[in-house]
Enzyme design. Structure first.
Site, short mmCIF file in Angstrom:
data_model
loop_
_atom_site.label_atom_id
_atom_site.label_comp_id
_atom_site.label_asym_id
_atom_site.label_seq_id
_atom_site.Cartn_x
_atom_site.Cartn_y
_atom_site.Cartn_z
N ASP A 114 0.85 -1.19 0.00
CA ASP A 114 0.00 0.00 0.00
C ASP A 114 0.89 1.25 0.00
OD1 ASP A 114 -2.25 1.60 0.23
OD2 ASP A 114 -2.57 1.21 2.35
N ASP A 123 -9.20 3.98 -1.53
CA ASP A 123 -10.05 4.50 -0.45
C ASP A 123 -11.34 5.08 -1.02
OD1 ASP A 123 -7.88 3.80 1.01
OD2 ASP A 123 -7.29 5.82 1.58
N GLU A 128 2.57 5.07 -4.09
CA GLU A 128 2.52 5.98 -5.26
C GLU A 128 3.81 6.79 -5.48
OE1 GLU A 128 -1.07 4.48 -4.13
OE2 GLU A 128 0.12 5.78 -2.85
#
Length: 925
Positions: free
Chosen positions: A446, A569, A449
């Site tokens: 996770d 999300d 990015e």
């Protein structure tokens, strides 16, 4: 996980105001383009040319004066057009990350061939024709079979775009498009208008940690590829265009044109000929990598939550699913299991290792699995072994020679540089060490990015603790100052980052930071999650030689070869439920078929009705997981009795369909075919479904038509032409000659799922864990056009293997592939199989217990049953029965005859052997 998008937005607006960032108008047309000054054929059958700038200007920086053009028909159905600086090597997606052919080296002799440069020239391949105009240079790509122009970069005076532009930090190129072309792709983003690209909507590609509730903004992944579906005079054809470039870009789609504006790299176009949507994805994944094979259990149901504070909570969750009789295969931990949010650690108080190992032994013994999260940021802590080894191996991304400092959940962190081969080795070693500590079954990567709670150049504050344990953990507490002094941190062209032209270094790694071999973060930014997935996949595969399972948030072209994806999300709202379908379908086009959204929404709180409807959709996502936020109320499916009932119904059907889903996983791995597909994949001639974003197919013919609106007990669903059968009640038939919308009953616990004609669907009896469900007897559901009295055929397939083996293929002694066939003709019905590599299925003892054939001519009764050439006599336990099928009241049946379903039960046919059965549909008396 990022729990407060609204708060983040406030900080971002403040940051932009303080730094004077505002949107500025871009000149519509920049410069006069380039002229072609030479062209020649290359030894490998390509064409090499050189382009010279016509008139220099300094808008967004100086033009690159001389460009190299390379064109090649790489395969029968793939064309490449590569344009770069002719004199200086430029950044491209690394060839070791995404293996592909290399274009010719730079500095080739220029000007050897100047023939016919003013007139249009064509280079023809099997499917495409590439043509160019010399001055100003432009190129077009045509479909050879019908002359249709698929891409045309020329600019006319009346066009809203100009000629090609190629500067160091600004590249621009456009294509004309027919107004009726339907485009899909260009993600990752949340598309409020559905799966089709919508003229005027912004499409920015730059991997960013902003919540998926942000519409039309650059989200976690970058996929600069679109599929173009056209229907000319009833003839559909699809093609795809990939611009292989990892730099940030804006793509402007106007309906009649599309313009790329990119802040670096090269033009590296790949055109895929199709002409069917399935063929396009096949050709695309041939280049970028076939989707990863998934273990069987990964297709089961997953439960996660950020906020399982201790192991006893996790144990209760597993027990409560069992009590509620809701299927569950995998239990997950967000970072609650960690010691101080640090990767590869265990909290000794809340997740003591002896108790955790005992729990894992218990769930592993029944076939359940356990997955935990890993974020890329490594906590800066001199007593932390992972950090010590990272420093010793020099694995971090650098800024001015020192590890770049950021803040994520542990506080101050450094980011591993996965472009560095030493980092890949170190990462694999840390995963091995952690697996020895906790035998996890997969990893969830996770925040890759990469996400950073701070911006700019930061230092650890003196005299105060950061973070101090009070308030939200995502507020920056480092001492930071903005970095705007370089052209990499403040490029001349501002992409529409975060939907508001945020600085490209905002809340991520500074874009002037440096990777291995001097690579700038400016160029490699959107590859971070992709490179981490590759390193993680390598590590897991080397652990025990098992098939890895990785879930990643950030993706790039080729990520599907290594990982599954969830859509990030999202919010527990009806709108987000609807958006999830489009995002899921897009990722199938991107070559990442194992995808799903957080069921019931990540935050803040779904209603009971919404959660009912969401599990009815989510049970049919390829990746099916309930996940919630730390600050949200509990939303496991057993929390409401009504949701538990919907879950038992929808997930109960999923677990019966697992052999079909697993076969689709195999097809995805072999040909790229998406597991979940838009309807136009199977019905490209039916233009009514081109924009349909509220229904989807699993495979070629299983259609899910969910309720997506509050307070509804019916759903208006589109049924393409032909016959469709409810898999929950196989007596229910919907048949239409031309296709139509039908209003279906859908009370709270009902989701409508229909199987198309000419299909054979393999099913099993289901269960609460996939390991148990997998050993139950098989049934086959065969569908013909309703009331078929004429010759009709159906087919299907079934793939079975040892799902722990890293490779998913035939020929290794641990897999079986079954081709399934059926025909009806002049009153005789036949069903048979052809088995490849039957040994594995025979060893497992799998049998077919029941065959149900739908849509048969109802004018007679079944009789004279034969199995494998032997008549079935009265004393046999095999039963033959029939039941009349009902047509939906909304459908004008017309001259369709009475239709019956015939069921053959009590069978004991080995899956691993060829079989045949037949019977007669005699005249009724």
């Amino acid at each position: 996980m990022f729990p407060s998008t609204s708060l983040a937005s406030v900080f971002l607006v403040l940051f932009l105001c303080l730094n004077g960032v505002s949107s500025s108008s871009t000149p519509t047309k920049i410069g006069k383009g380039y002229r072609l000054i030479s062209i020649e054929e290359t030894p490998d059958g390509g064409f090499l040319g050189h382009l010279q700038v016509k008139q220099k200007n300094n808008i967004y920086g100086p033009d690159i004066p001389l460009l190299q053009l390379f064109v090649k028909h790489e395969t029968q159905d793939r064309l490449r057009v590569h344009i770069t600086d002719a004199e200086k090597k430029r950044w491209e997606v690394p060839y070791n990350l995404l293996p592909r052919e290399q274009p010719p080296a730079l500095n080739q002799a220029i000007g050897r061939s100047r023939k016919n440069l003013i007139t249009v020239q064509e280079f023809s391949g099997s499917e495409f024709i590439f043509s160019y105009k010399a001055d100003p240079f432009s190129f077009a790509v045509k479909r050879k079979s019908n002359g249709q122009i698929l891409f045309n970069s020329s600019s006319d005076e009346s066009d809203p775009f100009g000629e090609m532009v190629f500067k160091d930090q600004y590249l621009e190129i456009s294509t004309k498009l027919p107004e009726d072309a339907s485009l899909y792709g260009l993600g990752e983003n949340t598309q409020p208008h559905g799966i089709k690209l919508y003229p005027g909507d912004p499409y920015t590609l730059y991997t960013t940690d902003i919540s998926a509730i942000n519409l039309n903004a650059d989200l976690y992944g970058s996929h600069p590829v679109y599929m173009d579906l056209r229907n000319v005079n009833g003839q559909p054809s699809a093609h795809s265009v990939l611009l292989l470039n990892s730099n940030g870009m804006d793509v402007f789609y106007r309906g009649t044109s599309l313009t790329y504006k990119i802040i670096g790299g090269v033009f590296d176009f790949y055109f895929f000929a199709g002409p069917s949507p399935l063929a396009v994805v096949d050709q695309y994944t041939t280049l970028i990598g076939r989707p990863a094979p998934m273990p069987y259990w990964a297709l089961g149901f997953h439960q996660c939550r950020w906020g399982y504070h201790n192991l006893s909570v996790v144990e209760d969750v597993v027990e409560n699913y069992k009590k509620a009789q809701i299927p569950l295969d995998v239990i997950w931990n967000d970072d609650d299991h960690m010691d101080g949010h640090k990767d590869f650690t265990l909290n000794p108080i809340n997740y003591p290792r002896p108790k955790l190992l005992a729990f894992l032994e218990k769930i592993h013994s029944i076939g359940m699995k356990y997955i935990v999260i890993i974020d890329p940021g490594i906590g800066v802590n001199s007593t932390y072994g992972v950090y010590q080894r990272a420093i010793a191996n020099d694995v971090f991304i650098k800024y001015h020679g020192k590890p770049f400092l950021a803040q994520v959940w542990p506080g101050a962190v450094n980011f591993p540089d996965f472009l560095n081969p030493i980092t890949v080795q170190w990462w694999g070693d840390e995963i091995r060490r952690f697996h020895e500590l906790v035998p996890v079954d997969g990893l969830w990567i996770d925040m890759n990015e990469a996400s950073n709670f701070c911006s700019g150049l930061c230092t650890i504050p003196e005299g105060r603790i950061c973070p101090n344990g009070t308030g939200p953990g995502w507020v920056c507490c480092l001492d930071c100052k903005n970095i705007t002094k370089t052209r990499w941190d403040d490029p001349p062209y501002k992409i529409n980052a975060s939907g508001i032209q945020a600085p490209i270094g905002y809340k991520t790694i500074a874009t002037s930071a440096v990777h291995y071999n001097g690579v700038l973060e400016y160029d490699a930014h959107s590859l971070y999650g992709f490179s981490q997935a590759i390193a993680t996949h390598k590590a897991l595969q080397e652990l025990e030689g098992k098939r890895p399972f990785i879930l990643t948030r950030s993706t790039y072209v080729g990520s599907g070869k290594y990982a599954a994806h969830w859509t990030g999300d999202n919010q527990g709202t009806w709108e987000n439920l609807r958006y999830s379908i489009s995002t899921m379908l897009n990722f199938g086009i991107f070559g990442v078929p194992m995808v799903g959204a957080d069921i019931c929404g990540f935050y803040p709180q779904p209603t009971e009705e919404l959660c009912n409807r969401w599990i009815e959709v989510g049970a049919f996502y390829p990746f099916s997981r309930d996940h919630a936020n730390y600050y949200s109320p509990r939303q496991e499916l057993y929390q409401w009795e009504s949701v538990a009932e919907s879950a038992r119904n929808a997930l109960g059907m999923r677990y019966k369909l697992l052999p079909y889903l697993y076969t689709l996983n195999y097809e995805a791995h072999m040909s790229g075919a998406p597991i979940a597909r838009p309807l136009f994949f199977s019905f490209p001639s039916y233009t009514e479904c081109y924009g349909l974003s509220t229904q989807f197919l699993l495979g070629s013919g299983l259609m899910v038509s969910p309720v997506l609106e509050q307070g509804k007990s019916q759903v208006k669903a589109l049924f393409p032409p032909g016959s469709w059968y409810s898999v929950f009640d196989m007596t229910q038939t919907i048949t239409s000659k031309d296709g139509q919308y039908v209003t279906l009953d859908a009370p709270l616990h009902v989701v409508n799922v229909h199987l198309y004609q000419n299909s054979i669907l393999p099913m099993q009896q289901g269960g609460l864990i996939s390991k148990q469900a997998r050993m139950t007897p098989f049934s086959l559901v065969v569908t013909f056009p309703a009331g078929a009295s004429y010759a009709a055929a159906a087919n299907g397939s079934l793939y079975l293997d040892n799902d722990e083996l890293p490779e998913m293929k035939l020929g290794n002694g641990y897999s079986t592939y079954v081709h399934l066939y059926a025909t009806t003709n002049q009153g005789t019905v036949k069903v048979w199989s052809k088995v490849e590599e039957g040994k594995f299925a025979l060893q497992k003892g799998w049998i077919i217990e029941k065959v149900t054939v739908l849509g048969l001519d109802g004018s007679g009764q079944p009789s004279a049953l034969e199995v494998n050439g032997n008549p079935v006599v009265g004393a046999s336990k095999v039963g033959l029965s029939s039941m009349e099928q009902k047509y939906h009241e909304d459908v004008q049946v017309g001259d369709i005859k009475k239709s019956v379903a015939v069921e053959v039960s009590g069978l004991d046919i080995p899956v691993g052997k060829d079989f045949s059965m037949s019977w007669k549909m005699g005249t009724s008396r």
